[in-house]
Structure formats: C-alpha cells, structure tokens
Motif scaffolding. Structure first.
Motif, short mmCIF file in Angstrom:
data_model
loop_
_atom_site.label_atom_id
_atom_site.label_comp_id
_atom_site.label_asym_id
_atom_site.label_seq_id
_atom_site.Cartn_x
_atom_site.Cartn_y
_atom_site.Cartn_z
N LEU A 1 -55.75 11.62 58.36
CA LEU A 1 -54.95 12.65 59.00
C LEU A 1 -55.81 13.84 59.40
N ALA B 1 -57.78 12.86 62.42
CA ALA B 1 -56.94 12.89 63.62
C ALA B 1 -56.73 14.31 64.12
N GLN B 2 -56.65 15.24 63.16
CA GLN B 2 -56.48 16.64 63.55
C GLN B 2 -57.75 17.19 64.19
N PHE C 1 -55.86 13.98 67.98
CA PHE C 1 -55.09 12.80 68.37
C PHE C 1 -53.73 13.23 68.91
N PRO D 1 -49.71 12.86 69.40
CA PRO D 1 -48.68 12.42 68.43
C PRO D 1 -48.41 10.92 68.47
N ASN E 1 -50.47 8.54 69.34
CA ASN E 1 -51.61 7.84 68.76
C ASN E 1 -51.61 7.95 67.24
N ARG E 2 -51.21 9.09 66.74
CA ARG E 2 -51.09 9.24 65.28
C ARG E 2 -50.03 8.28 64.73
N LEU F 1 -51.97 5.55 62.64
CA LEU F 1 -52.01 6.06 61.27
C LEU F 1 -50.71 5.79 60.50
N TYR F 2 -49.58 6.20 61.09
CA TYR F 2 -48.34 6.12 60.35
C TYR F 2 -47.73 4.71 60.32
#
Length: 243
Positions: free
Chosen positions: A147, A150-151, A155, A157, A159-160, A164-165
C-alpha cells in the motif's frame, strides 16, 4: 480426470444402494422411501405447473436475500476498513446476527414482517455476517508495504483495487460465499416451512408433511439440494471471473 469421475460415480452408486437396502429392510414407506420411489415422486411433481412455480418463487426470495446481504456486507466492510468507527458500531450487530439461533429469529421475524418476505429477511440475516467478517479480514490482510508502494508511485484507485485489494480479498470472499450460499438456502427454506408463503418450496414441504407423503418430501429435498448446488456453482463461476 476420468478416473476421478468414475470414482465419484461409484461412490454415489454405493450410497444409493445403501439407501435402497435400508428402505427395504425398514419396509415402511411413511418413514423411509427408497431412491426409486423418490424418483417416481419427482417425475410426477415435475409434470405440474406448481412444481416449477414453487422453485422459481423460492429462488427469487432466497436469491434476493442473498444478493442484498452480499452487496450490503461488501459495502459496510469497505466502510469499516476506511472508517474504523463504523466497524465498532457494526461489531455488536454482526455478533448478534451470527449468534442468535435461526429458529427463534424466524419466529420473531414472522411477527415483524409476515410470511411473504420472511425467507428474504432470514437469508439476508444469515449471509450478511459471513460475508462481512470475511471481507473485512481480507481487507486487513493487504500488505501495508504494498500500500505504501502504491502511494509512492501514485497508483490509480482502480489499479489499487485490481492489483492489491482483489488478490487479498478474493480468497476470503470465495470461501465465505461457499458457506453463505448453502446457509442461505437452508435458512430460507426453513423460514418458508414456518411461514408457509404461497407457491414456495417450504409450502410444498409442509403439505408433504401434512399428508404424510414421504416420497414428495424426499423429492423436494433432492430439488433443494440441486437448486442450491446450481446456484452455488453459477455464482462461484462468476466470482472467479472477477480476478
């Protein structure tokens, strides 16, 4: 693959044989009917309009409860993840929904909302805590280092969500859905048996009990298993395509 299929078929035939032998030994059709009598009852029922109308009606009720609770649980799990205070307020309610016996809850719900929408409400109340708890656990399992990365790299939203999620949440969500799908049908049909709404599987089960029609009772039980499994397979297939 072929050996696995043959082995499963042989196991199924074994248990059908055990069932048939048990019915012959008991020799009491009011207590236990064999697979052949059950098949005859199923064929007879399938030739009527009420059979298909009851399946469709129950499917719509239980499906509405499941999908309503599923998406509501996802929404509140995300809110609780980003706003911990929301999770603190929801935790007692989720614990209550998870702990309260379904039988007593059905009676209370019958008093509150009547029989027509009872299966919707009960299915939703059973599904919501399972999906919510597992989705929240999946969100909390996302690697904090990823995370932060990504910040740093800004990234988007979407793509996150995708990279990631979803990979973190999906195993939890699939596992929860497998449990919730079966539970929704068990609780939903149980609610229909108690509420006895018109044109429902629960009504048919209740009538089979009233008239001591054990063959119809077994046939409807088989229908419930098949519809539940079909619903589960279709939903999990759609879920698998998301990631």
């Amino acid at each position: 693959m072929q050996r696995t299929t043959i082995r499963k078929l042989l196991i199924l035939l074994f248990w059908l044989a055990v069932w048939h032998i048990a019915s012959l030994l008991l020799d009491n059709s009011l207590i236990l009917v064999g697979p052949l009598d059950t098949a005859k009852s199923l064929v007879t029922l399938a030739a009527t309009k009420d059979f298909w109308a009851s399946i469709l009606s129950s499917f719509l009720r239980i499906g509405t409860g499941f999908f309503g609770a599923f998406f509501a649980a996802l929404l509140f799990a995300v809110l609780a993840y980003y706003i911990p205070l929301v999770g603190e307020f929801l935790d007692p309610l989720v614990l209550l929904m998870k702990s309260i016996p379904v039988a007593s809850f059905v009676i209370l719900a019958l008093i509150w909302i009547g029989s027509k929408n009872l299966a919707v409400f009960i299915s939703a109340s059973v599904v919501f805590p399972v999906i919510y708890i597992n989705t929240a656990a999946g969100l909390r399992s996302v690697d904090k280092n990823l995370l932060e990365m990504a910040q740093v790299f800004r990234f988007r939203p979407l793509n996150r969500l995708r990279y990631l999620y979803l990979p973190a949440v999906m195993p939890y969500l699939v596992s929860a859905s497998k449990s919730a799908l079966g539970m929704s049908w068990k609780s939903g049909v149980a609610a229909e048996v108690i509420g006895v709404p018109d044109s429902s599987i629960g009504e048919q089960l209740y009538m089979a009990k009233i008239y001591l029609s054990t063959g119809d009772l077994f046939a409807w039980t088989f229908v419930i298993i098949c519809v539940s499994l079909l619903f589960e397979k279709c939903f999990l297939w759609v879920l698998s395509k998301i990631h």
